[in-house]
Design an enzyme around this catalytic site. Structure first.
Site, mmCIF file in Angstrom:
data_model
loop_
_atom_site.group_PDB
_atom_site.id
_atom_site.type_symbol
_atom_site.label_atom_id
_atom_site.label_comp_id
_atom_site.label_asym_id
_atom_site.label_seq_id
_atom_site.Cartn_x
_atom_site.Cartn_y
_atom_site.Cartn_z
ATOM 1 N N LYS B 78 -75.982 -25.891 -29.654
ATOM 2 C CA LYS B 78 -74.751 -26.197 -30.391
ATOM 3 C C LYS B 78 -74.693 -25.318 -31.631
ATOM 4 O O LYS B 78 -75.703 -25.187 -32.333
ATOM 5 C CB LYS B 78 -74.748 -27.688 -30.770
ATOM 6 C CG LYS B 78 -73.456 -28.170 -31.443
ATOM 7 C CD LYS B 78 -73.511 -29.680 -31.728
ATOM 8 C CE LYS B 78 -72.203 -30.184 -32.319
ATOM 9 N NZ LYS B 78 -72.222 -31.650 -32.568
ATOM 10 N N SER B 162 -68.075 -34.392 -30.948
ATOM 11 C CA SER B 162 -67.918 -33.003 -31.315
ATOM 12 C C SER B 162 -68.727 -32.028 -30.455
ATOM 13 O O SER B 162 -68.415 -30.838 -30.434
ATOM 14 C CB SER B 162 -68.339 -32.813 -32.772
ATOM 15 O OG SER B 162 -69.726 -33.039 -32.937
ATOM 16 N N SER B 186 -71.051 -38.109 -31.344
ATOM 17 C CA SER B 186 -70.789 -36.731 -30.913
ATOM 18 C C SER B 186 -71.699 -36.195 -29.818
ATOM 19 O O SER B 186 -71.442 -35.119 -29.284
ATOM 20 C CB SER B 186 -70.872 -35.781 -32.107
ATOM 21 O OG SER B 186 -69.722 -35.869 -32.899
#
Lengths: 95, 494
Positions: B78, B162, B186
């Site tokens: 990420k 997210s 998330s």
């Protein structure tokens, strides 16, 4: 809690975000919606409750007060837009 | 033979050890798949050269028989984790050009164990969002999105957020696993939306050092994988005490994979009655009931529990998280890194930089946070929210006197389309209604695929555990995974 344009302008200033006057009205509406929604927290009885500031043990670990890192100023300033002689440079502040 | 990109991490490790294929071949198969699926926008930046170099190093270790725990496994990272020498954006314009001169602790540990980084994955800007639509680099499209015969999308579904790039990449077979971060759901909500496994560990389990901060008392890193066993393998590498994070906890990291025994006889599974929220779709309710039945059949005992302050978790979160974000994001001022937009003086330079650098949702949250921390409102909002947070944590402490784990749905719906739920920020925030309480209380939570919605989209169940009891959470998740059986592939994956 409803926020007016003047309040939003003040918050924007505190947050150091330039918000054009034409955007204040809409932003005031959005922020008011959120602030009105969170008002429901008033229903919760929090008499005598300590605010929770951390989910882990309150006592931070201690360590010897010794320098354990550093000595590479060029790495520290490597990402700066304007680095002169290993300093961060900003527009002139004092006349 | 199974396509290399379709292997689980566990099977890939076995195949590498048996010399059925090389780490370079495994990595190249993923790089090829990434090149063929750019339309998903899962990666912000790909790092093929570095990946192939890491893979070649892994192959050299296999040749000598000295392989490591994740040796040669290609992962996506990420783009909230700082990676030395590789652009790190947090999906924000304000971090333009930022190349960290250091490596986050979590990625350092993954590389120590031989993992290969394929690239940096898209996300909501500063991890603020539940649909991966706030990224400066554009939205991520779920591999579950339907296409017509001509190959055009008929509806673009969100992968959740997210960690939407991580979720899409793992589901679309563009990485064997990925790192995620979870501040309010998330990791778990996107895992649920794309039909993969994601675990948010206990706060303090994984070091936050080198992860771009959103809300420091809530942020926690975790793995996103296609099986519970893979999550167990990856978490073991990611977790562990780090002196560089003052909230990191010095407790041993167990062998999580060894905990997946399937034996949950006698385990008490809490079913919180407050999670039966108004307007919850019948299919979510049915899925939850199915999960209870599966665990019962495996010998566990369902126990009805009460978490009375559940409905206050989201509003408390939307004070605490923006407050911390407004403070954390004060560092983006155009001086030390990232974007700088000049102005007539220093103050105007700050204001211009932040106006241009931050997107609408990030600005909204910074301003909410600034407001609730400002003079005259601190006690009424911020302090009150922290007290409510204490009551939410207390709910869980009491509940765990009656049960060992808690079972809930992960999200109140299946994935929705890009462009839906965009007008009202609160409608978007409601995505996290079942996941936020675990962040406020610092507890571990796992999402595991459990079935499909009426529309044929993945739905997940959430297992919450006691602090630092990820092993039991994974064990229960594994039982659900086995009971649910093999899940279909996303339509865009062949």
């Amino acid at each position: 809690m409803s926020l007016d344009k003047a309040t939003v302008a003040k918050i924007a200033h505190l947050a150091r975000i330039k918000v054009p006057d034409s955007d204040l009205e809409q932003l005031a509406g959005e922020l008011s919606t959120i602030m009105t929604w969170v008002e429901m927290l008033g229903e919760v009885d929090t008499q005598g409750i300590e605010p929770m500031t951390s989910v882990v043990a309150a006592n931070l670990r201690r360590r010897p007060d010794a320098v354990t890192d550093g000595g590479y100023p060029e790495k520290v300033v490597a990402n700066a837009t304007d680095a002169t002689e290993n300093f961060f440079s900003v527009p002139k502040v004092v006349e | 033979m199974t396509k290399l990109t379709h292997l689980t991490m566990a099977d890939a490790l076995a195949g590498l050890a048996a010399k059925e294929f090389t780490a370079v071949e495994l990595t190249q198969a993923h790089l090829d798949a990434m090149a063929a699926t750019k339309e998903l926008n899962a990666y912000i930046i790909e790092t093929p050269d570095a990946a192939l170099k890491q893979a070649a190093d892994a192959d050299a270790r296999y040749a000598k028989g000295g392989q490591r725990a994740l040796d040669g496994l290609p992962l996506g990272i990420k783009d909230l984790f700082c990676t030395e020498g590789v652009q790190t954006t947090a999906a924000s314009h304000i971090l333009d050009g930022f190349v960290p001169p250091y490596e986050s602790t979590v990625t350092t540990q993954l590389f120590r164990d031989g993992a290969v980084m394929l690239g940096k994955l898209n996300l909501d800007e500063f991890a603020m969002g539940s649909a991966n639509i706030t990224s400066h680099y554009g939205p991520v499209i779920s591999p579950w999105s339907p296409k017509d015969a001509a190959g055009n999308f008929t509806r673009k579904l969100v992968p959740g957020g997210s960690s939407g790039g991580s979720a899409a990449a793992v589901a679309a077979r563009l990485a064997l696993g990925a790192t995620g971060t979870d501040t309010g759901g998330s990791i778990r909500q996107p895992a649920s939306f794309v039909g993969i496994v994601g675990i948010k560990p206990t706060y303090g389990r994984c070091s936050r050092w080198g992860i771009v901060a959103f809300a420091s008392s809530l942020d926690q890193a975790g793995p996103m994988t296609r099986t519970v066993k893979d999550a167990a393998l990856m978490l073991r590498s990611m977790a562990g005490y780090d002196p560089k994070d003052s909230t990191s906890i010095d407790v041993p990291v167990p062998d999580y994979a060894a905990a997946l025994t399937g034996d949950i006889r006698g385990l008490r599974v809490g079913i919180p009655k407050e999670y039966r929220v108004d307007g919850m779709p019948a299919e979510i309710e049915r899925l939850w009931q199915q999960g209870i039945e599966w665990l019962k059949a495996a010998g566990a005992t369902p126990v009805e529990i009460s978490l009375p302050h559940t409905k206050y978790a989201l509003p408390a979160y939307y004070i605490v998280a923006p407050a911390e974000a407004s403070s954390n994001l004060a560092r983006y001022d155009g001086v030390r890194f990232g974007l700088r937009v000049e102005g007539k003086d220093l103050k105007e330079m700050y204001e211009n930089t932040r106006a241009e650098g931050f997107g609408a949702e990030v600005k909204r949250r910074i301003m909410i946070g600034t407001y609730v921390l400002s003079a005259g409102y601190y006690d009424a909002y911020y302090l009150k929210a922290q007290k409510v947070r204490a009551r939410i944590a207390e709910d869980f402490t009491k509940a765990y006197e009656q049960c060992d784990v808690i079972l809930t749905p992960t999200a109140p719906s299946a994935a929705f389309g890009i462009g839906e739920k965009m007008d009202d920020p609160i409608a978007m925030y409601l995505n996290d209604v079942f996941t936020v309480p675990a962040n406020l209380a610092g507890l571990p939570g796992l999402s595991v695929p459990a079935g499909l919605s009426g529309e044929g989209l993945p739905l997940g169940l959430q297992v919450l555990g006691r602090p630092f009891d990820e092993a039991t959470v994974l064990k229960v998740g594994h039982v659900i995974e086995q009971a649910a059986g093999p899940q279909p592939l996303p339509p865009l994956v062949s």
